[in-house]
Design a protein around this motif. Sequence first.
Motif, PDB file in Angstrom:
ATOM      1  N   GLN A  35     -20.523  88.457 -17.653  1.00 20.00           N
ATOM      2  CA  GLN A  35     -21.472  89.287 -16.924  1.00 20.00           C
ATOM      3  C   GLN A  35     -22.245  88.348 -16.005  1.00 20.00           C
ATOM      4  O   GLN A  35     -22.692  87.291 -16.441  1.00 20.00           O
ATOM      5  N   PHE A  36     -22.366  88.727 -14.739  1.00 23.14           N
ATOM      6  CA  PHE A  36     -23.153  87.919 -13.800  1.00 23.14           C
ATOM      7  C   PHE A  36     -24.332  88.764 -13.319  1.00 23.14           C
ATOM      8  O   PHE A  36     -24.200  89.955 -13.088  1.00 23.14           O
ATOM      9  N   SER A  37     -25.501  88.116 -13.249  1.00 20.77           N
ATOM     10  CA  SER A  37     -26.741  88.840 -12.944  1.00 20.77           C
ATOM     11  C   SER A  37     -27.582  88.096 -11.920  1.00 20.77           C
ATOM     12  O   SER A  37     -27.564  86.864 -11.858  1.00 20.77           O
ATOM     13  N   THR A  38     -28.316  88.853 -11.148  1.00 18.92           N
ATOM     14  CA  THR A  38     -29.284  88.297 -10.210  1.00 18.92           C
ATOM     15  C   THR A  38     -30.350  89.344  -9.951  1.00 18.92           C
ATOM     16  O   THR A  38     -30.341  90.408 -10.566  1.00 18.92           O
ATOM     17  N   ASN A  39     -31.253  89.060  -9.040  1.00 18.10           N
ATOM     18  CA  ASN A  39     -32.324  89.998  -8.710  1.00 18.10           C
ATOM     19  C   ASN A  39     -32.054  90.695  -7.391  1.00 18.10           C
ATOM     20  O   ASN A  39     -31.589  90.075  -6.432  1.00 18.10           O
ATOM     21  N   LEU A  40     -32.363  91.968  -7.363  1.00 19.79           N
ATOM     22  CA  LEU A  40     -32.332  92.759  -6.145  1.00 19.79           C
ATOM     23  C   LEU A  40     -33.778  92.864  -5.669  1.00 19.79           C
ATOM     24  O   LEU A  40     -34.642  93.326  -6.419  1.00 19.79           O
ATOM     25  N   TYR A  41     -34.049  92.372  -4.460  1.00 21.55           N
ATOM     26  CA  TYR A  41     -35.406  92.375  -3.916  1.00 21.55           C
ATOM     27  C   TYR A  41     -35.554  93.485  -2.893  1.00 21.55           C
ATOM     28  O   TYR A  41     -34.591  93.864  -2.223  1.00 21.55           O
ATOM     29  N   ARG A  42     -36.756  93.971  -2.769  1.00 23.98           N
ATOM     30  CA  ARG A  42     -37.071  95.007  -1.793  1.00 23.98           C
ATOM     31  C   ARG A  42     -38.126  94.462  -0.843  1.00 23.98           C
ATOM     32  O   ARG A  42     -39.099  93.857  -1.265  1.00 23.98           O
ATOM     33  N   VAL A  43     -37.916  94.698   0.432  1.00 23.51           N
ATOM     34  CA  VAL A  43     -38.901  94.325   1.452  1.00 23.51           C
ATOM     35  C   VAL A  43     -39.951  95.432   1.456  1.00 23.51           C
ATOM     36  O   VAL A  43     -39.633  96.597   1.630  1.00 23.51           O
ATOM     37  N   VAL A  44     -41.218  95.047   1.242  1.00 23.98           N
ATOM     38  CA  VAL A  44     -42.286  96.049   1.158  1.00 23.98           C
ATOM     39  C   VAL A  44     -43.239  95.990   2.352  1.00 23.98           C
ATOM     40  O   VAL A  44     -44.133  96.797   2.470  1.00 23.98           O
ATOM     41  N   GLY A  45     -43.041  95.054   3.206  1.00 25.37           N
ATOM     42  CA  GLY A  45     -43.881  94.945   4.397  1.00 25.37           C
ATOM     43  C   GLY A  45     -43.433  93.754   5.201  1.00 25.37           C
ATOM     44  O   GLY A  45     -42.557  93.007   4.777  1.00 25.37           O
ATOM     45  N   ARG A  46     -44.029  93.558   6.336  1.00 20.39           N
ATOM     46  CA  ARG A  46     -43.665  92.425   7.186  1.00 20.39           C
ATOM     47  C   ARG A  46     -43.913  91.128   6.412  1.00 20.39           C
ATOM     48  O   ARG A  46     -45.029  90.872   5.971  1.00 20.39           O
ATOM     49  N   VAL A  55     -29.938  93.179 -11.488  1.00 18.71           N
ATOM     50  CA  VAL A  55     -28.659  93.879 -11.375  1.00 18.71           C
ATOM     51  C   VAL A  55     -27.553  92.962 -11.880  1.00 18.71           C
ATOM     52  O   VAL A  55     -27.689  91.736 -11.884  1.00 18.71           O
ATOM     53  N   SER A  56     -26.461  93.562 -12.316  1.00 16.38           N
ATOM     54  CA  SER A  56     -25.367  92.738 -12.828  1.00 16.38           C
ATOM     55  C   SER A  56     -24.016  93.395 -12.574  1.00 16.38           C
ATOM     56  O   SER A  56     -23.931  94.568 -12.226  1.00 16.38           O
ATOM     57  N   GLY A  57     -22.985  92.576 -12.751  1.00 17.65           N
ATOM     58  CA  GLY A  57     -21.608  93.018 -12.651  1.00 17.65           C
ATOM     59  C   GLY A  57     -20.817  92.264 -13.705  1.00 17.65           C
ATOM     60  O   GLY A  57     -21.362  91.409 -14.412  1.00 17.65           O
ATOM     61  N   ARG A  58     -19.528  92.578 -13.818  1.00 17.26           N
ATOM     62  CA  ARG A  58     -18.685  91.893 -14.796  1.00 17.26           C
ATOM     63  C   ARG A  58     -17.377  91.468 -14.136  1.00 17.26           C
ATOM     64  O   ARG A  58     -16.823  92.197 -13.318  1.00 17.26           O
ATOM     65  N   LYS A  63      -7.017  83.380 -18.345  1.00 15.31           N
ATOM     66  CA  LYS A  63      -6.995  81.954 -18.692  1.00 15.31           C
ATOM     67  C   LYS A  63      -5.720  81.229 -18.270  1.00 15.31           C
ATOM     68  O   LYS A  63      -5.761  80.068 -17.888  1.00 15.31           O
ATOM     69  N   GLY A  64      -4.586  81.896 -18.323  1.00 16.46           N
ATOM     70  CA  GLY A  64      -3.323  81.237 -18.000  1.00 16.46           C
ATOM     71  C   GLY A  64      -3.168  80.893 -16.533  1.00 16.46           C
ATOM     72  O   GLY A  64      -2.471  79.942 -16.178  1.00 16.46           O
ATOM     73  N   THR A  65      -3.835  81.650 -15.655  1.00 14.31           N
ATOM     74  CA  THR A  65      -3.647  81.468 -14.215  1.00 14.31           C
ATOM     75  C   THR A  65      -4.904  81.047 -13.467  1.00 14.31           C
ATOM     76  O   THR A  65      -4.817  80.547 -12.340  1.00 14.31           O
ATOM     77  N   GLY A  66      -6.078  81.286 -14.035  1.00 15.01           N
ATOM     78  CA  GLY A  66      -7.322  81.007 -13.327  1.00 15.01           C
ATOM     79  C   GLY A  66      -7.682  82.089 -12.331  1.00 15.01           C
ATOM     80  O   GLY A  66      -8.589  81.940 -11.523  1.00 15.01           O
ATOM     81  N   LYS A  67      -6.973  83.222 -12.388  1.00 17.85           N
ATOM     82  CA  LYS A  67      -7.252  84.349 -11.483  1.00 17.85           C
ATOM     83  C   LYS A  67      -8.365  85.220 -12.060  1.00 17.85           C
ATOM     84  O   LYS A  67      -8.556  85.281 -13.265  1.00 17.85           O
ATOM     85  N   PHE A  68      -9.077  85.903 -11.160  1.00 18.12           N
ATOM     86  CA  PHE A  68     -10.185  86.760 -11.547  1.00 18.12           C
ATOM     87  C   PHE A  68      -9.901  88.212 -11.215  1.00 18.12           C
ATOM     88  O   PHE A  68      -9.202  88.516 -10.259  1.00 18.12           O
ATOM     89  N   GLU A  69     -10.497  89.082 -12.006  1.00 15.98           N
ATOM     90  CA  GLU A  69     -10.470  90.510 -11.736  1.00 15.98           C
ATOM     91  C   GLU A  69     -11.917  90.994 -11.825  1.00 15.98           C
ATOM     92  O   GLU A  69     -12.610  90.696 -12.797  1.00 15.98           O
ATOM     93  N   LEU A  70     -12.365  91.706 -10.799  1.00 20.63           N
ATOM     94  CA  LEU A  70     -13.714  92.257 -10.814  1.00 20.63           C
ATOM     95  C   LEU A  70     -13.667  93.554 -11.619  1.00 20.63           C
ATOM     96  O   LEU A  70     -13.039  94.523 -11.210  1.00 20.63           O
ATOM     97  N   LEU A  71     -14.296  93.555 -12.785  1.00 18.06           N
ATOM     98  CA  LEU A  71     -14.281  94.722 -13.659  1.00 18.06           C
ATOM     99  C   LEU A  71     -15.357  95.734 -13.285  1.00 18.06           C
ATOM    100  O   LEU A  71     -15.145  96.938 -13.373  1.00 18.06           O
ATOM    101  N   GLU A  72     -16.508  95.226 -12.903  1.00 17.32           N
ATOM    102  CA  GLU A  72     -17.641  96.090 -12.558  1.00 17.32           C
ATOM    103  C   GLU A  72     -18.396  95.445 -11.413  1.00 17.32           C
ATOM    104  O   GLU A  72     -19.059  94.425 -11.589  1.00 17.32           O
ATOM    105  N   PRO A  73     -18.292  96.005 -10.201  1.00 17.90           N
ATOM    106  CA  PRO A  73     -19.003  95.432  -9.062  1.00 17.90           C
ATOM    107  C   PRO A  73     -20.520  95.483  -9.280  1.00 17.90           C
ATOM    108  O   PRO A  73     -21.028  96.394  -9.935  1.00 17.90           O
TER     109      PRO A  73
END
Length: 108
Positions: A35-46, A55-58, A63-73
Amino acid sequence: STEPSPSTPESDEYLDWMCISLRRLTDDDRECVYQFSTNLYRVVGRDRNEGAEAVSGRLKLIKGTGKFELLEPMPGDTQRRVANRAAQKVLAHWSAGELPETTIYVAG
């Protein structure tokens, strides 16, 4: 610049793609899910922002190939900027023969 300019329509929210935390959810002989997570920021003024939400995704590493699959954007990660950096960090660990329970991607 890490933020969209105020003149762009989608500038009211942006993701922190500079600091991404990762946590291993599952691990077996064939694959590992993070699971990878970060913050979603909102601009509230100048020149003023506030943290809106975590927010997060998965993603799954084959392991055999080193390839990735995005399970949850990740919400808001339409260009997969955060997902790609999370995958880069896991791939670096995998290449070194390790898959830690937690890790972090930090740019700069």
